[in-house]
Scaffold this motif. Structure first.
Motif, PDB file in Angstrom:
ATOM      1  N   ASN A 269       0.980  -0.894  -0.352  1.00 55.22           N
ATOM      2  CA  ASN A 269       0.163   0.124   0.152  1.00 55.22           C
ATOM      3  C   ASN A 269       0.144   1.005  -0.194  1.00 55.22           C
ATOM      4  OD1 ASN A 269      -3.196  -0.980   0.636  1.00 55.22           O
ATOM      5  ND2 ASN A 269      -1.602  -2.320   2.047  1.00 55.22           N
ATOM      6  N   PRO A 270       1.725   1.554  -1.365  1.00 55.17           N
ATOM      7  CA  PRO A 270       2.829   2.554  -1.609  1.00 55.17           C
ATOM      8  C   PRO A 270       1.607   3.962  -1.087  1.00 55.17           C
ATOM      9  CG  PRO A 270       1.932   1.584  -3.373  1.00 55.17           C
ATOM     10  CD  PRO A 270       1.456   0.508  -2.363  1.00 55.17           C
ATOM     11  N   ASP A 271       0.174   3.992  -1.069  1.00 55.30           N
ATOM     12  CA  ASP A 271      -0.190   5.554  -0.619  1.00 55.30           C
ATOM     13  C   ASP A 271       0.284   5.197   0.779  1.00 55.30           C
ATOM     14  OD1 ASP A 271      -1.681   3.065   0.026  1.00 55.30           O
ATOM     15  OD2 ASP A 271      -3.635   5.007  -0.431  1.00 55.30           O
ATOM     16  N   GLN A 272       0.431   4.550   1.664  1.00 65.70           N
ATOM     17  CA  GLN A 272       0.173   4.739   3.394  1.00 65.70           C
ATOM     18  C   GLN A 272       1.437   4.941   3.624  1.00 65.70           C
ATOM     19  OE1 GLN A 272      -3.010   3.298   5.575  1.00 65.70           O
ATOM     20  NE2 GLN A 272      -3.595   4.348   3.434  1.00 65.70           N
ATOM     21  N   ARG A 273       2.152   4.419   2.733  1.00 65.46           N
ATOM     22  CA  ARG A 273       3.459   4.419   3.598  1.00 65.46           C
ATOM     23  C   ARG A 273       3.776   5.647   3.020  1.00 65.46           C
ATOM     24  NH1 ARG A 273       8.791   4.607   1.343  1.00 65.46           N
ATOM     25  NH2 ARG A 273       7.874   3.907  -0.894  1.00 65.46           N
ATOM     26  N   ARG A 274       3.297   6.390   2.042  1.00 66.83           N
ATOM     27  CA  ARG A 274       3.884   7.867   1.740  1.00 66.83           C
ATOM     28  C   ARG A 274       3.427   8.622   2.604  1.00 66.83           C
ATOM     29  NH1 ARG A 274       3.514   6.184  -3.734  1.00 66.83           N
ATOM     30  NH2 ARG A 274       1.368   6.412  -3.744  1.00 66.83           N
ATOM     31  N   ALA A 275       2.075   8.189   3.282  1.00 67.07           N
ATOM     32  CA  ALA A 275       1.331  10.012   4.300  1.00 67.07           C
ATOM     33  C   ALA A 275       1.982   9.244   5.524  1.00 67.07           C
ATOM     34  CB  ALA A 275      -0.175   8.959   4.610  1.00 67.07           C
ATOM     35  N   LEU A 276       2.251   8.542   5.460  1.00 67.24           N
ATOM     36  CA  LEU A 276       3.597   7.498   6.911  1.00 67.24           C
ATOM     37  C   LEU A 276       4.620   8.443   6.926  1.00 67.24           C
ATOM     38  CD1 LEU A 276       3.042   6.581   9.848  1.00 67.24           C
ATOM     39  CD2 LEU A 276       3.266   4.281   9.019  1.00 67.24           C
ATOM     40  N   SER A 277       5.480   8.314   5.513  1.00 65.13           N
ATOM     41  CA  SER A 277       6.996   8.738   5.748  1.00 65.13           C
ATOM     42  C   SER A 277       6.019  10.007   6.216  1.00 65.13           C
ATOM     43  CB  SER A 277       7.330   8.560   4.536  1.00 65.13           C
ATOM     44  OG  SER A 277       7.071   6.776   4.806  1.00 65.13           O
ATOM     45  N   THR A 278       5.811  11.128   5.640  1.00 69.35           N
ATOM     46  CA  THR A 278       5.133  12.898   5.292  1.00 69.35           C
ATOM     47  C   THR A 278       5.248  13.260   7.219  1.00 69.35           C
ATOM     48  OG1 THR A 278       4.549  12.699   3.217  1.00 69.35           O
ATOM     49  CG2 THR A 278       3.358  14.168   4.406  1.00 69.35           C
ATOM     50  N   ASP A 279       3.981  12.175   7.334  1.00 72.43           N
ATOM     51  CA  ASP A 279       3.638  12.653   8.652  1.00 72.43           C
ATOM     52  C   ASP A 279       3.694  11.374   9.834  1.00 72.43           C
ATOM     53  OD1 ASP A 279       1.874  13.884  11.135  1.00 72.43           O
ATOM     54  OD2 ASP A 279       0.387  13.843   9.878  1.00 72.43           O
ATOM     55  N   LEU A 280       5.287  11.505  10.067  1.00 81.54           N
ATOM     56  CA  LEU A 280       5.204   9.929  11.749  1.00 81.54           C
ATOM     57  C   LEU A 280       3.960  10.620  12.394  1.00 81.54           C
ATOM     58  CD1 LEU A 280       9.370  10.367  11.478  1.00 81.54           C
ATOM     59  CD2 LEU A 280       7.400   8.510  10.437  1.00 81.54           C
ATOM     60  N   ASP A 281       3.771  11.604  12.768  1.00 80.60           N
ATOM     61  CA  ASP A 281       3.034  11.693  13.798  1.00 80.60           C
ATOM     62  C   ASP A 281       1.796  10.597  14.140  1.00 80.60           C
ATOM     63  OD1 ASP A 281       4.149  13.551  15.556  1.00 80.60           O
ATOM     64  OD2 ASP A 281       2.580  15.273  14.180  1.00 80.60           O
ATOM     65  N   LEU A 282       1.654  10.166  12.547  1.00 80.10           N
ATOM     66  CA  LEU A 282       0.612   8.675  12.052  1.00 80.10           C
ATOM     67  C   LEU A 282       0.348   7.215  12.964  1.00 80.10           C
ATOM     68  CD1 LEU A 282      -1.247   9.900   8.067  1.00 80.10           C
ATOM     69  CD2 LEU A 282      -2.062   9.796  10.738  1.00 80.10           C
ATOM     70  N   LEU A 283       1.781   7.535  13.501  1.00 80.58           N
ATOM     71  CA  LEU A 283       2.300   5.747  13.770  1.00 80.58           C
ATOM     72  C   LEU A 283       2.119   5.604  14.843  1.00 80.58           C
ATOM     73  CD1 LEU A 283       6.547   6.638  14.086  1.00 80.58           C
ATOM     74  CD2 LEU A 283       4.836   4.644  13.272  1.00 80.58           C
ATOM     75  N   PRO A 284       1.483   6.241  15.640  1.00 80.84           N
ATOM     76  CA  PRO A 284       0.787   5.769  16.733  1.00 80.84           C
ATOM     77  C   PRO A 284      -0.777   4.167  16.273  1.00 80.84           C
ATOM     78  CG  PRO A 284       1.144   7.373  17.736  1.00 80.84           C
ATOM     79  CD  PRO A 284       1.516   6.975  16.487  1.00 80.84           C
ATOM     80  N   HIS A 285      -1.574   5.556  15.265  1.00 81.39           N
ATOM     81  CA  HIS A 285      -2.522   4.821  14.577  1.00 81.39           C
ATOM     82  C   HIS A 285      -1.690   3.668  13.860  1.00 81.39           C
ATOM     83  CE1 HIS A 285      -5.530   7.156  16.068  1.00 81.39           C
ATOM     84  NE2 HIS A 285      -5.170   7.998  15.801  1.00 81.39           N
ATOM     85  N   ALA A 286      -1.265   3.452  13.198  1.00 78.30           N
ATOM     86  CA  ALA A 286      -0.218   3.222  12.264  1.00 78.30           C
ATOM     87  C   ALA A 286      -0.140   1.622  12.467  1.00 78.30           C
ATOM     88  CB  ALA A 286       0.843   3.939  11.036  1.00 78.30           C
ATOM     89  N   VAL A 287       0.489   1.900  14.001  1.00 78.27           N
ATOM     90  CA  VAL A 287       1.555   0.248  14.428  1.00 78.27           C
ATOM     91  C   VAL A 287       0.586  -0.218  15.100  1.00 78.27           C
ATOM     92  CG1 VAL A 287       1.738  -0.447  16.729  1.00 78.27           C
ATOM     93  CG2 VAL A 287       3.480   1.520  15.424  1.00 78.27           C
ATOM     94  N   GLU A 288      -0.992   0.668  15.263  1.00 79.67           N
ATOM     95  CA  GLU A 288      -1.985  -0.571  15.847  1.00 79.67           C
ATOM     96  C   GLU A 288      -2.718  -1.054  14.715  1.00 79.67           C
ATOM     97  OE1 GLU A 288      -3.102  -0.962  19.111  1.00 79.67           O
ATOM     98  OE2 GLU A 288      -1.353   0.157  19.276  1.00 79.67           O
ATOM     99  N   GLU A 289      -2.683  -0.931  13.742  1.00 79.40           N
ATOM    100  CA  GLU A 289      -3.059  -0.947  12.529  1.00 79.40           C
ATOM    101  C   GLU A 289      -2.636  -2.245  12.112  1.00 79.40           C
ATOM    102  OE1 GLU A 289      -6.306  -1.026   8.819  1.00 79.40           O
ATOM    103  OE2 GLU A 289      -6.163  -1.224  11.169  1.00 79.40           O
ATOM    104  N   MET A 290      -0.993  -2.240  12.047  1.00 76.80           N
ATOM    105  CA  MET A 290      -0.024  -3.073  11.620  1.00 76.80           C
ATOM    106  C   MET A 290       0.018  -4.615  12.711  1.00 76.80           C
ATOM    107  SD  MET A 290       3.503  -1.185  11.659  1.00 76.80           S
ATOM    108  CE  MET A 290       3.295   0.419  10.090  1.00 76.80           C
ATOM    109  N   ILE A 291      -0.285  -4.189  13.820  1.00 75.73           N
ATOM    110  CA  ILE A 291      -1.303  -5.068  14.766  1.00 75.73           C
ATOM    111  C   ILE A 291      -2.510  -6.055  14.418  1.00 75.73           C
ATOM    112  CG2 ILE A 291      -1.820  -5.616  17.493  1.00 75.73           C
ATOM    113  CD1 ILE A 291       0.612  -3.825  18.180  1.00 75.73           C
TER     114      ILE A 291
END
Length: 412
Positions: A269-291
């Motif tokens: 999901n490269p769009d998701q990677r680009r969004a996360l790389s651009t805004d690392l403040d999304l990491l808490p939500h992203a980590v929960e989604e990865m889990i």
């Protein structure tokens, strides 16, 4: 008893190979959730069990921890393996209930509180940087699982335990043999009782560590376990060895699976990677989604302490129930577009860490490790793509990717 038996369908939950094909597995479970979410499974080599596939039912069972007990069958294993573990007398935290569980859990609780996590933050950042540095220096191509993802959380949990670094490779082998006992590549090469031999070797290792820490106490978790007292008495040998084993395995393999599966999802999901790389403040939500996406612990078992009923299905005292976290974390009644990987998903009420009194002791540590790792990796990546076919572990308990060949470049 109104007993409903499946042929195909929820029976995949007792097939380790089914977890190697997630698309098929989730398609089967989605159909079963819609048609028969509480179903009796009778699979070759396994004792019968009820499979619970809905998020709400699993949460309800987790809440009723006196009606549904962990003892004596906390994990789905073959009848032969059930008997062998019972003969050895394994009693980890996931085997215990009530006061026994509370007292033993308290031995390690302080090591995973927010204050302790804060104290570990700098060390985890250092380890994340070290492993990302090694990855990016590897020449632009690697097997992310075997060369990166298994090593980072291994270093964290073994450092916390106080295992010397020279023994890390041995601990990696043993933890993989224990949780990978259903996988032809990961399991021990000895016949029949390979899982028990791996467990006994781990017990032997930690027995020597216990003797050392009792003679010369230190400030690591191994010393806390070795010198713990309950009612003034030290832990029994089997309880001590079991404690080390659950910390070592649960603190390593689940996190490595979440990290590698999370990166795979970002590649897909490269769009998701680009969004996360651009805004690392999304990491808490992203980590929960990865889990949620990976759900490294596929299921736990419970045993009914008395006759009861779930969704109109009568469950008899002594019956085993399988709580399928893999199914619950794709439940359409709880998650909008559950088969979409969404780093902004909020709320994200996944059950990957369990719920209630048996909620994962190391959840905070796992979350911190993942956030620190991806915070270090993503800003330094330019491009990334698959360089081969990812491979998943055959399992019915803990697992994820065992190979993730990738090709990448550094950011300019």
């Amino acid at each position: 008893m109104n007993q409903r038996i499946v042929g195909e369908g929820a029976e995949v939950l007792a097939d380790p190979a089914a977890y190697k094909d997630e698309s098929h597995l989730h398609a089967v479970l989605a159909e079963a959730r819609a048609t028969e979410p509480v179903v009796r499974v009778q699979a070759p080599s396994y004792r019968p069990f009820w499979a619970l596939l809905k998020h709400a039912d699993i949460m309800a069972v987790e809440r009723e921890n006196t009606l549904f007990t962990n003892w004596p069958r906390p994990v789905l294993m073959t009848a032969e393996s059930d008997d062998m573990q019972a003969a050895v007398g394994v009693r980890t935290l996931i085997h215990l209930d009530g006061a026994q569980h509370r007292v033993l859990r308290s031995i390690a609780t302080d090591w995973f509180r927010p204050k302790a996590m804060k104290a570990m933050e700098v060390r985890i950042e250092e380890l994340a940087k070290h492993h990302v540095d090694r990855m990016l220096a590897a020449g632009g191509e690697c097997d992310f699982v075997s060369e990166v993802a298994v090593n980072f959380p291994l270093y964290v949990i073994m450092s916390l335990l106080g295992v010397p670094e020279s023994d890390f490779p041995r601990m990696l082998r043993l933890t993989q043999e224990l949780v990978g006992s259903d996988d032809d590549e990961l399991k021990r090469t000895e016949p029949a009782d390979e899982t028990m031999n791996a467990l006994l070797e781990m017990f032997e290792y930690f027995s020597a560590l216990t003797a050392s820490r009792r003679e010369n106490p230190t400030d690591d978790m191994a010393s806390a376990i070795a010198n713990a007292r309950i009612d003034g008495e030290p832990l029994s040998d089997i309880d001590t060895m079991s404690y080390y084993t659950i910390i070592a395995t649960a603190g390593h393999d689940t996190t490595s699976s979440s990290i590698s599966g999370g990166l795979h999802a970002l590649i897909d999901n490269p769009d998701q990677r680009r969004a996360l790389s651009t805004d690392l403040d999304l990491l808490p939500h992203a980590v929960e989604e990865m889990i949620r996406w990976v759900t490294p612990v596929k299921a736990f078992m419970r045993t009914a302490a008395e006759d009861t009923e779930i969704r109109g299905v009568r469950i008899a005292a002594g019956d085993s129930l399988l709580l399928s976290y893999a199914s619950a974390n794709r439940d359409e009644a709880v998650f909008d577009d559950p088969f979409t990987f969404d780093i902004r998903r909020d709320p994200n009420n996944h059950v990957a860490f369990g719920f209630g009194v048996h909620f994962c002791l190391g959840a905070g540590l796992a979350r911190m490790e993942m956030k620190k790792f991806f915070a270090e990796l993503l800003p330094r990546l330019g491009s990334i793509e698959l360089a081969g076919e990812p491979e998943l572990t055959a399992t019915t308990f803990v697992g994820g990717l065992k190979h993730l060949p990738i090709r990448y470049s550094t950011a300019t």
